[in-house]
Design a protein around this motif. Structure first.
Motif, mmCIF file in Angstrom:
data_model
loop_
_atom_site.group_PDB
_atom_site.id
_atom_site.type_symbol
_atom_site.label_atom_id
_atom_site.label_comp_id
_atom_site.label_asym_id
_atom_site.label_seq_id
_atom_site.Cartn_x
_atom_site.Cartn_y
_atom_site.Cartn_z
ATOM 1 N N PHE A 21 42.269 51.642 40.059
ATOM 2 C CA PHE A 21 41.240 52.830 40.126
ATOM 3 C C PHE A 21 39.820 51.959 40.329
ATOM 4 O O PHE A 21 38.967 52.451 41.280
ATOM 5 C CB PHE A 21 41.262 53.785 39.063
ATOM 6 C CG PHE A 21 39.792 54.365 39.074
ATOM 7 C CD1 PHE A 21 39.859 55.527 39.808
ATOM 8 C CD2 PHE A 21 38.843 54.283 38.067
ATOM 9 C CE1 PHE A 21 38.764 56.420 39.946
ATOM 10 C CE2 PHE A 21 37.901 55.100 38.245
ATOM 11 C CZ PHE A 21 37.727 56.167 39.002
ATOM 12 N N TYR A 22 39.670 50.943 39.361
ATOM 13 C CA TYR A 22 38.159 50.372 39.556
ATOM 14 C C TYR A 22 38.158 49.590 40.786
ATOM 15 O O TYR A 22 36.885 49.827 41.692
ATOM 16 C CB TYR A 22 37.980 49.222 38.574
ATOM 17 C CG TYR A 22 36.641 48.688 38.417
ATOM 18 C CD1 TYR A 22 35.793 49.400 37.616
ATOM 19 C CD2 TYR A 22 36.502 47.462 38.832
ATOM 20 C CE1 TYR A 22 34.454 48.862 37.497
ATOM 21 C CE2 TYR A 22 35.196 46.982 38.969
ATOM 22 C CZ TYR A 22 34.177 47.639 38.153
ATOM 23 O OH TYR A 22 33.026 47.107 38.045
ATOM 24 N N LEU A 23 38.938 49.024 41.363
ATOM 25 C CA LEU A 23 38.957 48.434 42.752
ATOM 26 C C LEU A 23 38.988 49.444 44.010
ATOM 27 O O LEU A 23 38.160 49.315 44.781
ATOM 28 C CB LEU A 23 40.095 47.666 43.096
ATOM 29 C CG LEU A 23 40.364 46.363 42.245
ATOM 30 C CD1 LEU A 23 41.614 45.431 42.440
ATOM 31 C CD2 LEU A 23 39.182 45.317 42.164
ATOM 32 N N GLN A 24 39.442 50.453 43.838
ATOM 33 C CA GLN A 24 39.585 51.423 44.862
ATOM 34 C C GLN A 24 38.162 52.331 44.780
ATOM 35 O O GLN A 24 37.832 52.719 45.817
ATOM 36 C CB GLN A 24 40.688 52.662 44.759
ATOM 37 C CG GLN A 24 41.965 51.978 45.169
ATOM 38 C CD GLN A 24 42.981 52.912 45.128
ATOM 39 O OE1 GLN A 24 43.750 52.972 44.003
ATOM 40 N NE2 GLN A 24 43.180 53.798 45.939
ATOM 41 N N SER A 25 37.651 52.510 43.651
ATOM 42 C CA SER A 25 36.509 53.185 43.503
ATOM 43 C C SER A 25 35.168 52.290 44.004
ATOM 44 O O SER A 25 34.116 52.973 44.428
ATOM 45 C CB SER A 25 36.048 53.654 42.027
ATOM 46 O OG SER A 25 35.600 52.222 41.450
ATOM 47 N N ARG A 26 35.876 51.121 44.547
ATOM 48 C CA ARG A 26 34.576 50.423 45.336
ATOM 49 C C ARG A 26 34.959 50.443 46.762
ATOM 50 O O ARG A 26 34.367 49.416 47.586
ATOM 51 C CB ARG A 26 34.399 49.117 44.798
ATOM 52 C CG ARG A 26 33.942 48.884 43.381
ATOM 53 C CD ARG A 26 32.757 49.971 43.007
ATOM 54 N NE ARG A 26 32.174 49.774 41.901
ATOM 55 C CZ ARG A 26 32.037 50.712 40.862
ATOM 56 N NH1 ARG A 26 32.484 51.983 41.004
ATOM 57 N NH2 ARG A 26 31.523 50.465 39.495
ATOM 58 N N GLY A 27 35.948 51.204 47.128
ATOM 59 C CA GLY A 27 36.029 51.412 48.596
ATOM 60 C C GLY A 27 37.391 50.405 49.204
ATOM 61 O O GLY A 27 37.916 50.581 50.067
ATOM 62 N N ILE A 28 38.073 49.799 48.186
ATOM 63 C CA ILE A 28 39.160 49.017 48.655
ATOM 64 C C ILE A 28 40.300 49.695 48.564
ATOM 65 O O ILE A 28 40.746 50.493 47.646
ATOM 66 C CB ILE A 28 39.308 47.750 47.428
ATOM 67 C CG1 ILE A 28 38.176 47.021 47.253
ATOM 68 C CG2 ILE A 28 40.456 46.845 47.816
ATOM 69 C CD1 ILE A 28 37.715 45.724 46.443
ATOM 70 N N PRO A 29 40.868 49.656 49.695
ATOM 71 C CA PRO A 29 42.223 50.378 49.981
ATOM 72 C C PRO A 29 43.156 50.023 49.097
ATOM 73 O O PRO A 29 43.361 48.872 48.444
ATOM 74 C CB PRO A 29 42.646 50.228 51.320
ATOM 75 C CG PRO A 29 41.527 49.682 51.995
ATOM 76 C CD PRO A 29 40.678 48.986 50.673
ATOM 77 N N HIS A 76 42.948 49.201 36.833
ATOM 78 C CA HIS A 76 42.673 48.104 37.463
ATOM 79 C C HIS A 76 42.524 48.658 38.840
ATOM 80 O O HIS A 76 41.634 48.503 39.754
ATOM 81 C CB HIS A 76 43.406 47.023 37.645
ATOM 82 C CG HIS A 76 43.487 46.240 36.284
ATOM 83 N ND1 HIS A 76 44.422 45.468 36.071
ATOM 84 C CD2 HIS A 76 42.766 46.223 35.300
ATOM 85 C CE1 HIS A 76 44.265 44.774 34.908
ATOM 86 N NE2 HIS A 76 43.150 45.304 34.526
#
Ligand code: ATP
Ligand code: MG
Lengths: 259, 383
Positions: free
Chosen positions: B335-343, B333
């Protein structure tokens, strides 16, 4: 004009699921060299298990993969030193082979948070909602998807189309698309290809298209085709290389790599 | 997170002498003084109950504030009147002590056929941790009536309560309990709900504050067709003990129970306990039950106990199952969010919100929804 350079990339995973000791690291990428310039579309084709997703995940910074050697430079900056989110903010995007379901987080909230993080400021509310709806509609997802949890209960094809909607909304410098074509019927394949082509037609964006099949290359014209076998590039050519692979498969390259 | 158990593991056929067959009684003497070894007490740090189990009398009260829509009444009734209601008597000593020591009950009455759209709000404020308070509360929703009741616990006390909830035939009740105590409060409560024929109850429980909170919610059914959703959210910080015990006693055919509790824990010594008991009696044919507890362990040193028990005495059930997960953040979870730029910290916050949102969004009181979202946000700021 931006450049993404992959230099001598070596990547291992902890081979945890072997019955042997958990200390064994298994090398998957064995020296990948590839340079992508904005405006270019590169296709990477290779057999199952050759390490294509490992390459994609390693560029994005997935914690499971351990880079043992090499560099990934985005305009000269080594992104391997950046966290996952920093890489995305630097301009990298990965459309995943298996997009992750995030329960309870709505697509709308997710997209707004991502856009805000990437732009460094919140998008203007009124135009943003329109932009989101338009992006969803372009990939033939009903705007109602914005209210659903991220990827939760989406069909395989819907997940892939959602990845492309994100690509268009976040508009990175470089997009790595990991088998975005697999599991799509022909209509969805066209929708996804159109999305990638729109993105790429901006002229100053680079695409690394990872695929198993030549089918998508009927809709997306690659400037370069690479054959990926056993953790490294085995051959590079133009479109005609894809045609050759279509006709004769990977056998020749797999055998050569095994020697 | 993985589902760690499945229904086959919990079938306890031919096995009646379990803790799922307590003897309801108002007589304190019939409920043995716990030693801490008993199945129903073994998770509770008895020493931290501030003497509640000794049952010393006290006249102290919580301060009640109420917002009652037209037609709804709040009044005092005698202990005898409360006992005469068609709701199960206390199932353990704390419940019996509360009923015996409270010296009467507060009755919230929603008369038959009354449909109230606006929530009925009760705020119960404790006036200090040094005060021992015995409480006896009755909520009665008349035939075919419909209401939402908010019971908001704030302030501090050592508070032991027995609450009876009568949901008459065809009635619909949303009972939203918020345990938003100060850090030094001790709160134990037994909530016994009787669901009438074709009646529907959704009991929400949100536990955020308090040094020790131990609640037992027991549901049984007065007739066929009753439905109960027991939904809960809890957030335990360092040193906090939060225990939620649920018991769906399927005493009538074609009844339904659905239990879903979600908790997050952070900090050293944060301890949560979830016990999901379901008993399907011989008469209870064609029932449906599902219970689930998910825990998100945010830091080291926190501990979540999760124990489902399902006992089936009839062969004819429409569906029964349970699931229990306890885990850390799902790396995928994040990783997916962070891979979209979310810190990362924002990604964590999104995931925790998402985790609880499933339950919070179902509450029909927007300001309570908002308050809980803010409370979760506040808790997470300390991670
Ligand atoms: N944790 C692990 N332990 C051992 N081997 C692993 C682990 N993770 C991945 N691998 C192996 O690494 C190799 C490369 O996997 P990867 O997913 O990168 O392949 P791929 O080229 O994307 O394949 P596909 O075409 O099936 O998507 C495979 O042989 C896989 O089994
Ligand atoms: Mg792959």
């Amino acid at each position: 004009m931006a450049t993404l350079e992959i230099k001598n990339l070596h990547v291992s995973v902890a081979a945890s699921d072997d019955d042997g000791g958990s200390d064994g690291a298994k090398e998957i990428l064995r020296g990948v060299n590839l340079t992508i310039k904005s405006g270019e579309v590169h296709a990477i084709m290779g057999p199952n298990g050759s390490g294509k997703s490992t390459l994609a995940y390693s560029i994005a910074g997935h914690p499971k993969y351990d880079v043992t050697d090499g560099e990934v430079l985005l305009d000269g900056q080594n992104v391997l030193e950046l966290s996952v989110d920093e890489r995305a903010r630097a301009g990298l995007f990965l459309a995943m082979q298996y997009p992750v379901e995030v329960p309870g987080v709505s697509v709308a909230n997710f997209l707004r948070t991502a856009k805000t993080a990437i732009d460094g400021e919140a998008p203007k509310l009124r135009t943003w909602i329109k932009d989101v709806n338009a992006a969803l509609e372009r990939v033939t997802l009903d705007p109602a998807f914005a209210q659903r949890s991220v990827n939760e209960g989406f069909s395989g094809g819907e997940k892939k189309r959602h990845e492309i909607a994100q690509l268009e909304l976040l508009n990175p410098k470089f997009a790595v698309l990991d088998e975005t074509d697999s599991g799509l019927d022909i209509d969805a394949l066209k929708v996804v290809s159109d999305g990638v082509n729109r993105y790429s037609a901006q002229g100053d964006r680079g695409v690394l298209l990872i695929t198993h099949y030549t089918r998508i290359l009927r809709y997306i014209q690659p400037d370069f085709v690479h054959v990926f076998v056993a953790g490294r590039l085995a051959e590079t050519g133009g479109r005609e290389l894809a045609d050759e692979l279509e006709a004769s498969g990977y056998d020749k390259y797999v055998k050569a790599a095994a020697v | 997170m993985t589902v760690v158990d499945n229904i086959e593991n919990v079938l306890e056929l031919d096995h009646v002498e379990s803790h799922l067959h307590p003897e309801p009684s108002y007589d304190v003497a019939t409920h043995p003084v716990p030693t801490g070894m008993e199945e129903i007490w073994r998770f509770t740090p008895l020493k931290r109950l501030r003497g509640l189990l000794e049952g010393a009398p006290s006249d102290a009260h919580l301060t009640w504030e109420q917002q009652l829509p037209e037609g709804v009444t709040l009044s005092e009734i005698s202990t005898e009147q409360a006992q005469a209601l068609a709701v199960s008597a206390p199932l353990d000593r704390l419940g019996a002590l509360a009923a015996a020591n409270a010296g009467g009950a507060m009755l919230l009455d929603v008369p038959a056929d009354l449909v109230v759209d606006e929530p009925i709000r009760l705020t119960l404020r404790g006036n200090g941790a040094s005060e021992t308070v015995w409480g006896h509360v009755v909520i009665r929703v008349g035939l075919h009536a419909k209401a939402t009741v908010l019971v908001d616990h704030v302030g501090s006390a050592a508070y032991d309560a027995f609450t009876q909830v009568v949901v008459s035939d065809g009635a619909q009740l949303d009972l939203v309990t918020v345990n938003d105590w100060d850090d030094d409060a001790v709160h134990t409560e037994q909530v016994n709900i009787r669901v009438g024929r074709d009646a529907t109850v959704r009991a929400f429980e949100f536990t955020l504050g308090g040094d020790l909170v131990r609640t037992s919610t027991n549901v049984d059914y007065a007739g066929p067709g009753g439905s109960a959703d027991l939904l809960g959210v809890y957030f335990a910080d360092a040193g906090q003990h939060i225990e939620h015990r649920l018991f769906a006693d399927h005493t009538a055919p074609r009844t339904r129970s659905n239990v879903l509790y979600k908790g997050a824990l952070q900090g050293k010594g944060a301890h949560t306990v979830w016990i999901g008991n379901v008993l399907i009696r011989k008469v209870a044919e064609g029932i449906e039950t599902f219970e689930q507890n998910d825990n998100l362990v945010l830091t080291d040193g926190a501990r979540a106990d999760s124990v489902p028990n399902l006992e089936i005495e009839t062969g004819d059930i429409a569906g029964a199952g349970h699931a229990s997960t306890t885990g850390r953040f799902d790396d995928q979870h994040l990783f997916y969010l962070q891979s979209r730029g979310i810190p990362e910290d924002e990604a964590r916050r999104l995931v925790v919100h998402g985790f609880f949102n499933d339950i919070i969004r179902r509450i029909g009181i927007p300001d309570v929804q908002e308050r809980l979202v803010t409370a979760v946000e506040h808790e997470l700021a300390d991670v």
